[in-house]
Design a protein around this motif. Structure first.
Motif, PDB file in Angstrom:
ATOM      1  N   GLU A 225      -6.479  94.488  32.859  1.00  0.00           N
ATOM      2  CA  GLU A 225      -7.384  94.731  33.977  1.00  0.00           C
ATOM      3  C   GLU A 225      -7.059  93.818  35.156  1.00  0.00           C
ATOM      4  N   VAL A 226      -6.412  92.685  34.877  1.00  0.00           N
ATOM      5  CA  VAL A 226      -5.993  91.739  35.924  1.00  0.00           C
ATOM      6  C   VAL A 226      -4.565  91.303  35.618  1.00  0.00           C
ATOM      7  N   LEU A 227      -3.697  91.424  36.633  1.00  0.00           N
ATOM      8  CA  LEU A 227      -2.296  91.015  36.481  1.00  0.00           C
ATOM      9  C   LEU A 227      -1.884  90.182  37.687  1.00  0.00           C
ATOM     10  N   ASP A 228      -1.320  89.013  37.418  1.00  0.00           N
ATOM     11  CA  ASP A 228      -0.827  88.131  38.482  1.00  0.00           C
ATOM     12  C   ASP A 228       0.665  87.911  38.268  1.00  0.00           C
ATOM     13  N   VAL A 229       1.478  88.476  39.153  1.00  0.00           N
ATOM     14  CA  VAL A 229       2.937  88.262  39.125  1.00  0.00           C
ATOM     15  C   VAL A 229       3.389  87.669  40.461  1.00  0.00           C
ATOM     16  N   SER A 230       2.565  86.836  41.058  1.00  0.00           N
ATOM     17  CA  SER A 230       2.898  86.198  42.330  1.00  0.00           C
ATOM     18  C   SER A 230       4.041  85.207  42.151  1.00  0.00           C
ATOM     19  N   GLY A 231       4.720  84.918  43.262  1.00  0.00           N
ATOM     20  CA  GLY A 231       5.730  83.873  43.264  1.00  0.00           C
ATOM     21  C   GLY A 231       6.945  84.171  42.424  1.00  0.00           C
ATOM     22  N   ASN A 232       7.344  85.431  42.334  1.00  0.00           N
ATOM     23  CA  ASN A 232       8.563  85.799  41.616  1.00  0.00           C
ATOM     24  C   ASN A 232       9.573  86.403  42.599  1.00  0.00           C
ATOM     25  N   ASN A 233      10.510  87.172  42.111  1.00  0.00           N
ATOM     26  CA  ASN A 233      11.524  87.777  42.977  1.00  0.00           C
ATOM     27  C   ASN A 233      11.423  89.300  42.966  1.00  0.00           C
ATOM     28  N   LEU A 234      10.219  89.822  42.847  1.00  0.00           N
ATOM     29  CA  LEU A 234      10.029  91.264  42.726  1.00  0.00           C
ATOM     30  C   LEU A 234      10.327  91.966  44.051  1.00  0.00           C
ATOM     31  N   LYS A 235      11.092  93.048  43.962  1.00  0.00           N
ATOM     32  CA  LYS A 235      11.393  93.864  45.138  1.00  0.00           C
ATOM     33  C   LYS A 235      10.640  95.189  45.125  1.00  0.00           C
ATOM     34  N   GLU A 236      10.067  95.518  43.974  1.00  0.00           N
ATOM     35  CA  GLU A 236       9.261  96.733  43.872  1.00  0.00           C
ATOM     36  C   GLU A 236       8.302  96.595  42.706  1.00  0.00           C
ATOM     37  N   PHE A 237       7.264  97.431  42.737  1.00  0.00           N
ATOM     38  CA  PHE A 237       6.292  97.439  41.644  1.00  0.00           C
ATOM     39  C   PHE A 237       5.901  98.884  41.396  1.00  0.00           C
ATOM     40  N   GLY A 238       6.311  99.429  40.246  1.00  0.00           N
ATOM     41  CA  GLY A 238       6.048 100.832  39.973  1.00  0.00           C
ATOM     42  C   GLY A 238       5.494 101.095  38.592  1.00  0.00           C
ATOM     43  N   LEU A 239       4.777 100.103  38.026  1.00  0.00           N
ATOM     44  CA  LEU A 239       4.256 100.272  36.676  1.00  0.00           C
ATOM     45  C   LEU A 239       3.029 101.184  36.647  1.00  0.00           C
ATOM     46  N   GLN A 240       2.838 101.814  35.510  1.00  0.00           N
ATOM     47  CA  GLN A 240       1.647 102.618  35.286  1.00  0.00           C
ATOM     48  C   GLN A 240       0.668 101.794  34.458  1.00  0.00           C
ATOM     49  N   LEU A 241      -0.410 101.361  35.124  1.00  0.00           N
ATOM     50  CA  LEU A 241      -1.418 100.526  34.479  1.00  0.00           C
ATOM     51  C   LEU A 241      -2.781 101.158  34.743  1.00  0.00           C
ATOM     52  N   PRO A 242      -3.212 102.075  33.916  1.00  0.00           N
ATOM     53  CA  PRO A 242      -4.401 102.884  34.207  1.00  0.00           C
ATOM     54  C   PRO A 242      -5.707 102.097  34.252  1.00  0.00           C
ATOM     55  N   LEU A 243      -5.776 100.913  33.605  1.00  0.00           N
ATOM     56  CA  LEU A 243      -7.020 100.147  33.562  1.00  0.00           C
ATOM     57  C   LEU A 243      -7.043  98.996  34.568  1.00  0.00           C
ATOM     58  N   LEU A 244      -5.954  98.799  35.282  1.00  0.00           N
ATOM     59  CA  LEU A 244      -5.831  97.624  36.149  1.00  0.00           C
ATOM     60  C   LEU A 244      -6.811  97.690  37.319  1.00  0.00           C
ATOM     61  N   LYS A 245      -7.533  96.558  37.544  1.00  0.00           N
ATOM     62  CA  LYS A 245      -8.492  96.465  38.644  1.00  0.00           C
ATOM     63  C   LYS A 245      -8.058  95.468  39.714  1.00  0.00           C
ATOM     64  N   GLU A 246      -7.338  94.417  39.316  1.00  0.00           N
ATOM     65  CA  GLU A 246      -6.890  93.396  40.266  1.00  0.00           C
ATOM     66  C   GLU A 246      -5.397  93.163  40.078  1.00  0.00           C
ATOM     67  N   LEU A 247      -4.663  93.168  41.197  1.00  0.00           N
ATOM     68  CA  LEU A 247      -3.209  92.991  41.156  1.00  0.00           C
ATOM     69  C   LEU A 247      -2.807  91.972  42.221  1.00  0.00           C
ATOM     70  N   TYR A 248      -2.116  90.932  41.797  1.00  0.00           N
ATOM     71  CA  TYR A 248      -1.696  89.854  42.698  1.00  0.00           C
ATOM     72  C   TYR A 248      -0.165  89.855  42.781  1.00  0.00           C
ATOM     73  N   LEU A 249       0.341  90.172  43.978  1.00  0.00           N
ATOM     74  CA  LEU A 249       1.790  90.293  44.199  1.00  0.00           C
ATOM     75  C   LEU A 249       2.268  89.376  45.324  1.00  0.00           C
ATOM     76  N   SER A 250       1.543  88.346  45.640  1.00  0.00           N
ATOM     77  CA  SER A 250       1.906  87.458  46.742  1.00  0.00           C
ATOM     78  C   SER A 250       3.227  86.749  46.471  1.00  0.00           C
TER      79      SER A 250
END
Length: 753
Positions: A429-454
């Motif tokens: 329901e909450v995922l934090d992947v901030s501070g990495n080297n991500l160039k895209e985000f295309g996951l299927q997370l049907p229950l996710l409410k909060e997403l941190y990609l800073s």
């Protein structure tokens, strides 16, 4: 120094006394870190509405007895870190509203002969003591029934009269800095029923014999015990645990910045008379010099079953023995951050049957490097909901991972992962992947409410369809430059979008769409100062409907082009004006002047080696070299002339040659002609003379007119030269031979003058 709320900040401005002119309007007065030595009766007489008076870190050694008499509304008084050798109850006699009193860090040895705080019925926090403080007597705390916080610095306390603290019926938080075990025991005896949280600092539990006097603690009703900067040994730990076990209401035990001498080889086994109340155990920055020799702690296994929260931070933990984990049957919260756990040691620590009730686990800042192993090691934790494994160096992320089935919160920030894969559990329901080297985000997370990609490298927003329940999204500090209508439309249901610190390109159509149609409740921005279209949303937390468009935001290219054209025209105009008014010449003259300014006004007499420096045009060189030089250098006595052809130093910058030659000559002889006026180097020589000779109002310059020159032929920029020619006599070369003898006679007299 006062703001609108009448908070007056006069700290650190070198005051020697309390400033004059204090009025009834002032509510907070900060006089900290000055040089005030005395507080007099009249200093604070008018400040009748003062709520806070900060006088810490001065040099106060004397306070008149009625100095605070008018401060009946005062709630905070800070007199800490001064030079008060004695304390008087008369200071506090009229402070009926005082709640916070800070007296630590002075030089008094006791609290006086009478009750110091008897009139302070509303006091809630009291700080006192210093390295010289040595005596506490009965009656010192008379009049105080309740305190939120009592802090006593008694590092050298040598005398405590039994019952001195017994008059205080309730203390929520008691901090005592003490060294003597016996004095500490006497203090605790008076605090058995009154203190809820006892914090002990800088005490050493190193002698087993001394521990018997602490048995009085076992009767304490304290709910929390904290030891800070405390010394423990293998011999005393069992005794302390035994005492704490007997405390009837103890819920929480805390060790902060303590030191343990030993390796857990406790000589006497701790009998498992388990406390029925102790639930929370916290260790932060515990120093164990030989931590790598520490044992498996079998002796304390029986004490662990009822713990619900354990924190062990920054203590060099590299392994939790499996049997310890299996005995933590009730543990719901475990924080092992900032330690040395690796992939293999985690597998052993989180063994089968270990941590069966765990719901929250913090493993941030450890030495984990394999995400697949980490997830597998924790997969059997059936109740785990929150997992923080941030600030580990995973680097890579596998395609598939095995996680706890109920996991809802996962923190993978700052773990060096280059992408996200199906390794991320779909239950989140909450995922934090901030501070990495991500160039895209295309996951299927049907229950996710909060997403941190800073703090990633994203150029587009994540798709909305795979995360249909998203209500909060943070994409701050990425490389986003625009939202499409489709992207924004897909996120209309969100309550919060944080997209600040990106590189959005201005689009009037895009902004109009946001202004007109977007349904996001809040847009947090904090946009950077640059020409981007974020600026209409520049108010943090602004409603999207408050967007306003400007010319710059909607027509950036046009505005930038117009600015470039205007800048070019201004530069062209400056060049034309500079050419017309000889700006280049003035710059050269200024440079020559700066060169001259580096040297003394006059050269020392021993350095003057020429009678005259001759400045002339190359076109006049035949007359100068064949006529004038021969006449003057063959005279009796002969004159020494400086000529640029003959006497300049080869390889030296010509401007420096000119400056040095003029300074080493008693006179400067200018041979003026039409050619001279047009000569570039003659101009430099005139420039230097213009500043160094004419400005000194002396007769060092001699003008010789080789041919008649009209005054208007001399450039106007040589204004002083023109003035001299109009006001002083100059020599003119005669064409008639009979007059030339008189010319030479006058020239020689001028050179000798």
């Amino acid at each position: 120094s006062c703001d609108a709320s009448q908070l007056c900040n006069c700290s650190s401005i070198g005051l020697d006394s309390i400033p004059l002119g204090l009025t009834a309007k002032i509510t907070v007065l900060n006089l900290a870190q000055n040089r005030i030595k005395r507080i007099q009766s009249q200093d604070l007489q008018q400040a009748v509405n003062l709520r806070a008076l900060l006088l810490q870190s001065n040099k106060i050694s004397s306070i008149d007895e009625d100095s605070f008499q008018s401060l009946e509304k005062l709630e905070l008084l800070d007199l800490s870190n001064n030079s008060l050798a004695h304390l008087s109850p008369l200071w506090f006699g009229h402070l009926f509203s005082l709640q916070h009193l800070y007296l630590q860090g002075n030089s008094y040895r006791d609290l006086g002969q009478s009750s110091l705080f008897s009139s302070l019925r509303n006091l809630s926090s009291l700080h006192l003591g210093n390295p010289q403080f040595s005596v506490i007597r009965q009656g010192d705390f008379e009049g105080i029934d309740f305190l939120q916080k009592l802090w006593i610095d008694g590092s050298n306390l040598s005398q405590y009269e039994q019952g001195s603290l017994k008059s205080i019926k309730q203390i929520k938080h008691m901090i005592i800095n003490i060294r003597s075990i016996n004095i500490f025991s006497d203090l605790v005896r008076d605090l058995v029923h009154s203190v809820a949280w006892l914090e002990v600092r800088r005490i050493a539990f190193s002698n087993v014999a001394e521990m018997q006097v602490l048995r009085v603690m076992s009767s304490s009703f304290a709910k929390k015990i904290s030891f800070r900067q405390t010394l423990l040994t293998d011999a005393t730990v069992p005794e302390i645990v035994s005492i704490l076990e007997d405390m009837p209401k103890l819920v929480e035990l805390e060790l902060v910045d303590c030191r343990l001498l030993g390796t857990g080889q406790w000589k006497m086994e701790i009998q498992a008379k388990t406390s029925q109340t102790l639930r929370v155990f916290t260790i932060k920055k515990l120093s164990i010099e030989e931590f790598y020799l520490f044992t498996d702690l079998q002796a304390v296994e029986g004490l662990l079953s009822l713990f619900t929260r354990i924190t062990v931070q920054n203590t060099k933990v590299f392994l939790v023995p499996c049997r310890i984990s299996q005995n933590l049957l009730s543990l719901e919260y475990l924080d092992l951050s900032a330690n040395l756990l690796g992939d293999l040691s985690l597998e052993h620590s989180a063994c089968q049957g270990g941590w069966p009730s765990l719901q929250t686990l913090n493993l941030s800042q450890n030495s984990l490097s394999d995400l697949e192993k980490t997830s597998k090691s924790l997969s059997h934790l059936g109740n785990l909901i929150v997992l923080d494994i941030s600030q580990n160096n995973f680097g890579e992320i596998p395609d598939v991972c095995e996680w706890p089935k109920l996991l809802k919160y996962l923190n993978l920030s700052s773990t060096q992962i280059p992408k996200v894969t199906n390794c991320i559990p779909r239950t989140l329901e909450v995922l934090d992947v901030s501070g990495n080297n991500l160039k895209e985000f295309g996951l299927q997370l049907p229950l996710l409410k909060e997403l941190y990609l800073s703090r990633n490298q994203l150029k587009t927003l994540p798709g909305a369809a795979p995360i249909p329940n998203l209500v909060s999204l943070s994409v701050r500090r990425n490389k986003l430059n625009s939202f499409s209508k489709e992207e924004f439309e897909s996120f209309r249901r969100m309550e919060l979008l944080d997209a600040g610190d990106n590189n959005f390109i201005c689009s009037c159509e895009f902004l109009s769409f946001i202004h007109r149609e977007a349904g996001i409740a809040q847009v947090l921005v904090g946009w950077p100062d640059r020409y981007v279209c974020d600026s209409p949303l520049a108010v943090r937390g602004a409603q999207v409907g408050a967007v306003h468009l400007s010319l710059m935001e909607c027509h950036r290219s046009l505005v930038v082009s117009l600015i470039c054209v205007l800048v070019f025209l201004v530069i062209l105009l400056l060049v034309a004006v500079g050419y017309k008014y000889h700006v280049v010449w003035y710059l050269r003259m200024t440079w020559a002047w700066l060169q001259a300014k580096r040297k003394p006004k006059r050269a020392p007499p021993k350095d003057v080696c020429y009678d005259a420096f001759v400045s002339y045009s190359e076109n006049d060189s035949e007359w100068v070299e064949n006529t004038m030089v021969r006449e003057l250098e063959q005279a009796c006595p002969p004159f020494r002339l400086c000529l640029h052809k003959r006497d300049f130093v080869p390889g030296k910058w010509i401007v420096d040659n000119i400056i040095d030659s003029i300074e080493k000559s008693r006179k400067t002889l200018f041979v003026l002609s039409e050619h001279f006026v047009q000569s570039e180097w003659c101009k430099y020589e005139l420039d230097f003379s213009h500043f160094r000779l004419f400005d000194e109002n002396n007769d060092a310059a001699i003008l010789v007119l080789l041919e008649p020159i009209q005054s208007k032929a001399i450039p106007k920029r040589f204004c002083k030269l023109r003035k001299i020619m109009n006001t002083k006599t100059y020599l003119e070369w005669p064409l008639e031979e009979e007059q030339q003898q008189m010319f030479w006679f006058n020239l020689k007299i001028a050179l000798r003058s």
